[in-house]
Write a protein that holds these residues in place. Structure first.
Motif, PDB file in Angstrom:
ATOM      1  N   ASP A  91      -0.673   1.525  -4.539  1.00  0.00           N
ATOM      2  CA  ASP A  91      -1.669   0.536  -4.989  1.00  0.00           C
ATOM      3  C   ASP A  91      -3.022   1.175  -5.284  1.00  0.00           C
ATOM      4  OD1 ASP A  91      -2.331   0.817  -2.240  1.00  0.00           O
ATOM      5  OD2 ASP A  91      -3.193  -1.195  -2.193  1.00  0.00           O
ATOM      6  N   ASP A 122      -5.489   2.920  -3.980  1.00  0.00           N
ATOM      7  CA  ASP A 122      -6.786   2.919  -3.301  1.00  0.00           C
ATOM      8  C   ASP A 122      -7.002   4.222  -2.530  1.00  0.00           C
ATOM      9  OD1 ASP A 122      -4.900   2.308  -1.398  1.00  0.00           O
ATOM     10  OD2 ASP A 122      -5.897   0.521  -0.628  1.00  0.00           O
ATOM     11  N   LYS A 143      -2.415  -8.617   0.230  1.00  0.00           N
ATOM     12  CA  LYS A 143      -3.777  -8.310   0.675  1.00  0.00           C
ATOM     13  C   LYS A 143      -4.671  -9.416   0.124  1.00  0.00           C
ATOM     14  CE  LYS A 143      -3.589  -3.176   0.854  1.00  0.00           C
ATOM     15  NZ  LYS A 143      -4.110  -1.913   0.247  1.00  0.00           N
ATOM     16  N   SER A 175       0.821  -1.219   0.000  1.00  0.00           N
ATOM     17  CA  SER A 175       0.000   0.000   0.000  1.00  0.00           C
ATOM     18  C   SER A 175       0.854   1.268   0.000  1.00  0.00           C
ATOM     19  CB  SER A 175      -0.941  -0.050   1.201  1.00  0.00           C
ATOM     20  OG  SER A 175      -2.000   0.838   1.005  1.00  0.00           O
ATOM     21  N   HIS A 176       0.745   2.089   1.038  1.00  0.00           N
ATOM     22  CA  HIS A 176       1.446   3.384   1.047  1.00  0.00           C
ATOM     23  C   HIS A 176       2.831   3.292   1.688  1.00  0.00           C
ATOM     24  CE1 HIS A 176      -0.794   3.011   4.825  1.00  0.00           C
ATOM     25  NE2 HIS A 176       0.330   3.484   5.335  1.00  0.00           N
ATOM     26  N   ASP A 181      -1.668   6.648  -3.978  1.00  0.00           N
ATOM     27  CA  ASP A 181      -0.621   5.840  -3.341  1.00  0.00           C
ATOM     28  C   ASP A 181      -0.237   4.692  -4.294  1.00  0.00           C
ATOM     29  OD1 ASP A 181      -2.828   4.152  -2.922  1.00  0.00           O
ATOM     30  OD2 ASP A 181      -2.098   3.477  -0.971  1.00  0.00           O
TER      31      ASP A 181
HETATM   32 MG    MG Z   1      -3.087   1.736  -0.530  1.00  0.00          MG
END
Ligand code: MG
Length: 449
Positions: A243, A245, A107, A97-98, A241
């Protein structure tokens, strides 16, 4: 060394330290066994470790008899949508992610395209620890195919929703600057903006995993984007970010209006079209709540974490929801935070608003959130929060997720960290000064306990 983080959002660690091939293997085998020979969508963000992790995960899923559809470098929400498209039984997004580039992780999703429920995630984690895997014999090994059209399908499905007037958007020719931080966003956000007829400048668009700045879309990491928006006299800037989201918005003056307003804007836009329930997490700004109140729509708060919000959205048949960290969930598309959806909704809202992005921002309820943390080494965080609750029992308090204390126009949210001996303190108030003062008051109170 940072420990492996195992939570309802998946497994995350530093590659070559806490995230080793052996660790990846045990979680992938446990997840493959859990899916029980079903079809699994496998996608990843642009991290340099993505390919080797992809190969390990893929091997493990085949060993447990699953059918793998590899969709390549895509946003996490695209994996979620592909599960629905292929009617798969699950999906894995390989991403941290971030987190910075040295991190990666997994995930896990279910057949509904949502993150695994906390119960199912715990089942997978406990089988991974026990080494209980459903390994198949030579004639029952799974199968593999790749599908490279996931990003395109995502854009198409999004723009098919009735909210968007693509023809008018194309006519408007918004001037947009986008910072994809060398993540998966480079393969979908510029393409989406092109579909919408925008005049685009992309910063850090190459999805090579060498993130040009700290990848979390927080104001301190978006200075280049902010300067470019101002210099190029753009209508708007977007940051996502790695990925994709989470999405942050930069207004036309180069001012970073912050991730909280991505969701507030989406809530206002959707409720202006149709009335219905709104679901957000406990740490999300009051701005969204005020908007729901204005439209007389039920507003529900959940524990922090995408799956908690998504599950409540299903239960209450919400029409919009998400998390204040720039994570918009548009259930008509799927039940996950989706930055491409946030980008398209924002542009449509701006198209319909008679004014600039900054004016649109100023038309929303104004609040500031301040985030701090305090070390509580050697102390029991749950006991500490109980004591704080006791101290403030005359106020409106809530123990659903840590301790939240609400007043008329402010709130404070205290949460323990699952990975470090700290308490996070978030405070919101109409001005930054008030929020800062509020957060400091609570920090001092925790210190004095
Ligand atoms: Mg993310």
């Amino acid at each position: 060394m940072a420990a492996l983080m195992v939570s309802i959002s998946g497994v995350r660690g530093i590659v070559g330290e806490s995230l080793t091939p052996a660790i990846i293997e045990k979680y992938a085998l446990a997840y493959g066994s859990f899916i029980n020979r079903g079809t699994i969508i496998l996608g990843r963000d642009s991290r340099t470790s993505g390919e080797f992790i992809n190969n390990i995960v893929q091997g493990c899923l085949l060993a447990t008899g699953c059918k793998v559809i590899d969709v390549g470098i895509v946003p996490t929400p695209t994996v979620q949508m592909e599960i629905l498209h292929h009617k798969a039984q699950g999906g894995i997004a390989i991403t941290a992610s971030h987190n910075p580039p040295e991190w990666n992780g997994l995930k896990f999703m279910d057949a509904n395209g949502r993150f695994l429920s906390p119960d199912n995630a715990n089942k997978v984690y406990s089988e991974a620890d026990k080494g209980n895997f459903n390994l198949q014999k030579w004639d029952d090994i799974g199968s593999f195919k790749s599908d490279k059209n996931a990003n395109k399908r995502h854009i198409k499905a999004l723009l098919k929703l009735p909210y968007f007037d693509v023809k008018e958007l194309r006519k408007r020719k918004f001037k947009v600057i986008v910072d994809c931080v060398n993540g998966a966003g480079g393969l979908i956000i510029p393409q989406l903006l092109e579909e919408l007829g925008c005049e685009i400048k992309v910063i850090n668009g190459e999805p090579n995993g060498y993130f040009a700045h700290t990848p979390e879309p927080l104001p301190e990491n978006l200075t280049e984007l902010s300067k470019t928006v101002k210099k190029k006299k753009a209508d708007i800037g977007f940051a996502v970010d790695p990925d994709v989201d989470r999405c942050a918005i930069i207004a036309n003056k180069g001012n970073i209006i912050g991730e909280e307003y991505t969701l507030a804007l989406a809530v206002k836009f959707i409720l202006s079209k149709e009335l219905g329930n709104v679901v957000v997490n406990m740490s999300t700004s009051r701005a969204s709540e005020d908007i729901a109140k204005y439209y007389n729509c039920p507003f529900i708060r959940t524990k922090v974490g995408e799956i908690n919000v998504a599950e409540e959205m299903v239960k209450s048949e919400a029409i919009i929801g998400g998390e204040g960290n720039g994570g918009v969930i548009l259930p008509e598309l799927h039940l996950g935070r989706d930055a491409p959806a946030a980008v398209a909704l924002t542009l449509q809202a701006l198209l319909e608003f008679d004014g600039s992005m900054n004016e649109l921002f100023l038309s929303l309820p104004q609040y500031k959130i301040v985030k701090k943390k305090i070390s509580i080494e050697g102390l029991n965080p749950d006991e500490l929060l109980q004591k704080m609750g006791e101290k403030h029992k005359n106020k409106k308090i809530d123990f659903l997720d840590g301790l939240k204390i609400d007043t008329e126009n402010t709130w404070v949210h205290l949460r323990k960290s699952n990975t470090e001996p700290i308490i996070r303190v978030m405070a919101e108030a109409p001005t930054e000064k008030e929020a800062e003062k509020l957060a400091n008051t609570y920090l001092k109170e925790i210190q004095s306990l």
